[in-house]
Each structure stands twice: as C-alpha cells, then as structure tokens.
Design an enzyme around this catalytic site. Sequence first.
Site, PDB file in Angstrom:
ATOM      1  N   SER A   1      -0.683 -37.122 -12.483  1.00  0.00           N
ATOM      2  CA  SER A   1      -1.559 -37.711 -13.495  1.00  0.00           C
ATOM      3  C   SER A   1      -1.745 -39.174 -13.143  1.00  0.00           C
ATOM      4  O   SER A   1      -0.772 -39.928 -13.089  1.00  0.00           O
ATOM      5  CB  SER A   1      -0.953 -37.581 -14.891  1.00  0.00           C
ATOM      6  OG  SER A   1      -1.711 -38.308 -15.828  1.00  0.00           O
ATOM      7  N   ARG A   2      -2.985 -39.578 -12.883  1.00  0.00           N
ATOM      8  CA  ARG A   2      -3.232 -40.956 -12.457  1.00  0.00           C
ATOM      9  C   ARG A   2      -3.220 -41.922 -13.639  1.00  0.00           C
ATOM     10  O   ARG A   2      -3.328 -43.122 -13.448  1.00  0.00           O
ATOM     11  CB  ARG A   2      -4.556 -41.036 -11.692  1.00  0.00           C
ATOM     12  CG  ARG A   2      -4.521 -40.218 -10.408  1.00  0.00           C
ATOM     13  CD  ARG A   2      -5.719 -40.436  -9.507  1.00  0.00           C
ATOM     14  NE  ARG A   2      -5.634 -39.538  -8.370  1.00  0.00           N
ATOM     15  CZ  ARG A   2      -6.282 -38.383  -8.264  1.00  0.00           C
ATOM     16  NH1 ARG A   2      -7.069 -37.994  -9.244  1.00  0.00           N
ATOM     17  NH2 ARG A   2      -6.159 -37.623  -7.196  1.00  0.00           N
ATOM     18  N   VAL A   3      -3.123 -41.395 -14.849  1.00  0.00           N
ATOM     19  CA  VAL A   3      -2.966 -42.251 -16.025  1.00  0.00           C
ATOM     20  C   VAL A   3      -1.482 -42.512 -16.267  1.00  0.00           C
ATOM     21  O   VAL A   3      -1.084 -43.601 -16.653  1.00  0.00           O
ATOM     22  CB  VAL A   3      -3.634 -41.612 -17.264  1.00  0.00           C
ATOM     23  CG1 VAL A   3      -3.341 -42.399 -18.513  1.00  0.00           C
ATOM     24  CG2 VAL A   3      -5.132 -41.505 -17.042  1.00  0.00           C
TER      25      VAL A   3
END
Length: 519
Positions: free
Chosen positions: A363-365
């Site tokens: 998850s790049r968040v």
Amino acid sequence: MATTEALAEYIKKQLSQYQDEIKVDEIGAVTYLGDGIVRASGLNNAMYGELVQFANGVYGLIQNLERDDVGIIVLGDYDEISEGDTVKRTGRIMEVPVGDDMIGRVVDPLGRPIDGLGEIKSNETRPIEYKAPGVMQRKSVDEPLQTGIKAIDSIVPIGRGQRELIIGDRKTGKTSLAIDTILNQKGQDMICIYVAIGQKQSTVRSQVETLRKYGALDYTFVVEAGPSVPAPLLYIAPYAGSAMGEYFMYKGKDVLIVFDDLSKQAVAYREISLLLRRPPGREAYPGDIFYTHSRLLERSAKLSDDLGGGSMTALPIIETQAGDISAYIPTNVISITDGQIFLMSDLFFAGTRPAVDAGASVSRVGGAAQTKAMKKLSGTLRIDLASYRELESFSQFGTDLDAATQSKLNRGRRTVEVLKQKLHQMLSVSDETVIFYALTKGYVDNVPINNITGYEEFLIKTMHAQYSEIMDEIQNSKDLPKDDSLNQAVKEITDTYIASLNAKNKENPASQIANKISN
C-alpha cells in the site's frame, strides 16, 4: 358574428405564440453494421463521445472520427439496425442517471433498473466521462477505510480516496475480499458501488443476496453488465459506475467502488477497437488501453475541503494467468493504482485465506491509512512474515536450527494462523487491535497452533464481557490505552485459556500429543 369574432381571437392568439425557430437535425446513413459496430456517413460535424440515435430508437456512441465516415458502438440491441437506416446526432454526450434513489438497486450500465423493483425516479444525470480532480483539488489520504480483514488492515491498509488493486488468479477470493469490505462499511457513513463487468448473472445474483442478507443494500447499489450484453456496455460499465459515485463524492460523501473486473473490460475494449479497425498493439490491445484505465481510476480521489472533502475509494480487480503479475494489463493497472493486494493461489489452496501474499502486496499510502493502534502494532509484521517464508523454505532441508531461528519460525507460524479469517466474519477496530496486541507482545507464542482460532474467539468474547471499557476506549480513540490495563487484561485471559487447555490435555492425553506435534 360571435363565431367569427371568436375565430379571429383564436387566430390572433395562435399567431402571438408562433415561434419561427428552425430546428435542423444532422442525419446520416448506416453504411456498415457488424458485431455491435456501425459505420455511418453524413455526420460531418459529429464529435467524439457524442450520442447518436438510430431509426429504431437505440442509441450509439461515436468512437471513431474518420474522413468519410464515423465509427459508432451500439448501446443496446443492434439486430433491428440495417444498412441504409438513418442515424441522427443528439448533440449530447453519454450521460447516466444519478441520485439517492439508486441505492439498494441493481441497474445496467445505462442506469436502467434490472432488478424488477420498478422505475428509478431520478432527475439528475452525469456524463460517464468526466475530468479527474487536479492536484490542487485533492488532499492527502489520511482517513482509514476499515475492511474488517486482519491481513488487509495490518499489512496493506486502505485509506479513503485511495486506489488499491486486488489482483490474483481465478478463484482465489478476489471478489469475496471486495464484498467483505463492502459489508464492513455498515454504519460507517459510506456509499458502496459494486460494478460487475462480465460476471455470470448467477454469481452477481448470489452477491446481491449476500449484500441483502447482511443489510448492506441500505447503502449499496450494483451496476451489472453480464457476459451476454454487447461489448460496448461492458466497456462503459465502470465509467457509468464512476459517474454515479462522483455524484455522492462531490456532495461531500465517502464512496467505495469495486470494479469486478477490469480484465474483462479491457478484453471488451480490445474487441471494440479491432472491429473499429484501430491498429492493434501488444497482445492486440489498442494503443490507448493504458489511458482507458487511467482516466477511469484517476477519478477516485480524496477531495480538498473547498470541494466538500468527499472521497471515492476504488478497488479495481484484475485477473492474472498463472500468477503472472508482469503481464500487460496487470502491469498497466499496477502503475496507475496506489498499491496492490496480491492473492496467491498456492496460499489459497493451502488453506491460508484470505490468501494475501505479504511480499508482493503493498500500500503506497501506508501508515497514513491506519489507526494509531494498528500502526504501533503492525510495524514489523510484513518483514516478520517475509523472513518467516525464507526461514521456512530453509528449514525444510532438515538442518539443526538455533534457538533464535526456532523462535522466529514459531512466531511466523502463529502470525500466519492469526491472519487467517473466515468468509463474512469481519472484525471491528478494537477486536483487531486486541488480537495483534496479543500476537506482537508474545502471548500467542504459548498457544498451540491448532488452538489459535479458539484462543482468538475466547480473547475477544472475554474482553467484551469483562473489559468492555477498554474495548470502547480503543474503538473510540483508535489508539492503545495509555496505562497498562490492556496488557494486564490480555495476560490474564491468555493464562486462563492456557490453563483450561492444560486441564483438558490431562483429561485427554491424545489431544496433548496432537498439540506437541502441531508445535
């Protein structure tokens, strides 16, 4: 005489209402028809994406603008269209009805109800193609979207406004993951949209019944384009779903939209493009297939406070072949989204469900989409799982292992067991927090592997029954208690559970042997 005066008065009235506006329609003729694709000449001023209407009332969408004619995809039954028929410009772009009345319904990609529950009364429409919010119109994703699934909320957290890809082979639980996420939004003030693209009608009906059974249709609606509908409807289905979701997003509400799946939409678009005689590219997909998906997924965003602060979270689904995430369409969508949840068939068939591959999922968040409690507890979870997988394959050679390695293997096995979860059994924030607290603090290490599921159930049930104030505090603050109350509670419950296990083992020596083997 009176009759003459009345007649004169009537003529004057009609003359006063007369309008000398001349209405000009641009009408062309069908020159070619085949597989839902029409070519028409005479529409010299037609625009890309404009709606046109055929003589039988069916609408079409202009997709090709060429020197002598235009290419049109037919949005409906094309059996009654034939060469020589007239086709008229409408001057309008493709729009679908939107509004609160959509909630709880099943509609087709044109917004028409197909659930037999009557007409949908909606006075508003939105274009299916709409410009995505710009950088200054967005804000950072900072609010968690709780899926209720331990493996997701801990390893690959999703935030409101994020685009998280669900990817994996056929029959690995992709749709189940998305449906469970929708079910977990009950009471979370979230509007959910499930867009079924090319899914069997029996499958969609089953999903709708699941949503109805758990009360999710109170905040969910379904856009369905079955495998029997023309390819143009499969192509526009996700755009129609996005338009319906944008209506709520721009009103300041939070929306979750699932595209199940974009692989079938890509195949439908390839079919349309080849029939329109566009140049084929890699794997015969048209050159703009990346743009097709990017302009769809970029519309999902967390809007700035000036625009109401609404959000639309997208969960696109992509089907892989033999786990090949480096194929054309998977790599395209991976590069557009903010992370992916990779479901591995080997894990699925080995009984690890959901079959989330911690190594390939990301998850790049990240922590911005996690609760404070989960952020504190799951920091090293991904690394621990990855190192466990390596150690597990190494330990199969039968080499003598030192105590530290044995400890890592034991923790890894228990972590895998903790991350398992049954279908439609989502957990609250407080439940997940307590389970991961027990795992990271080492309380699970003393529980036999085949008893971990029972331990989890006992832990949660006892916490709610005897320590409800702690659970309420975690649920409301989304953080760990500042004092040592949680640690004392979990320790006491764990000791009680292990003591009861030992008592049972003394009564039943066979179960004691089974526990030793499992450890």
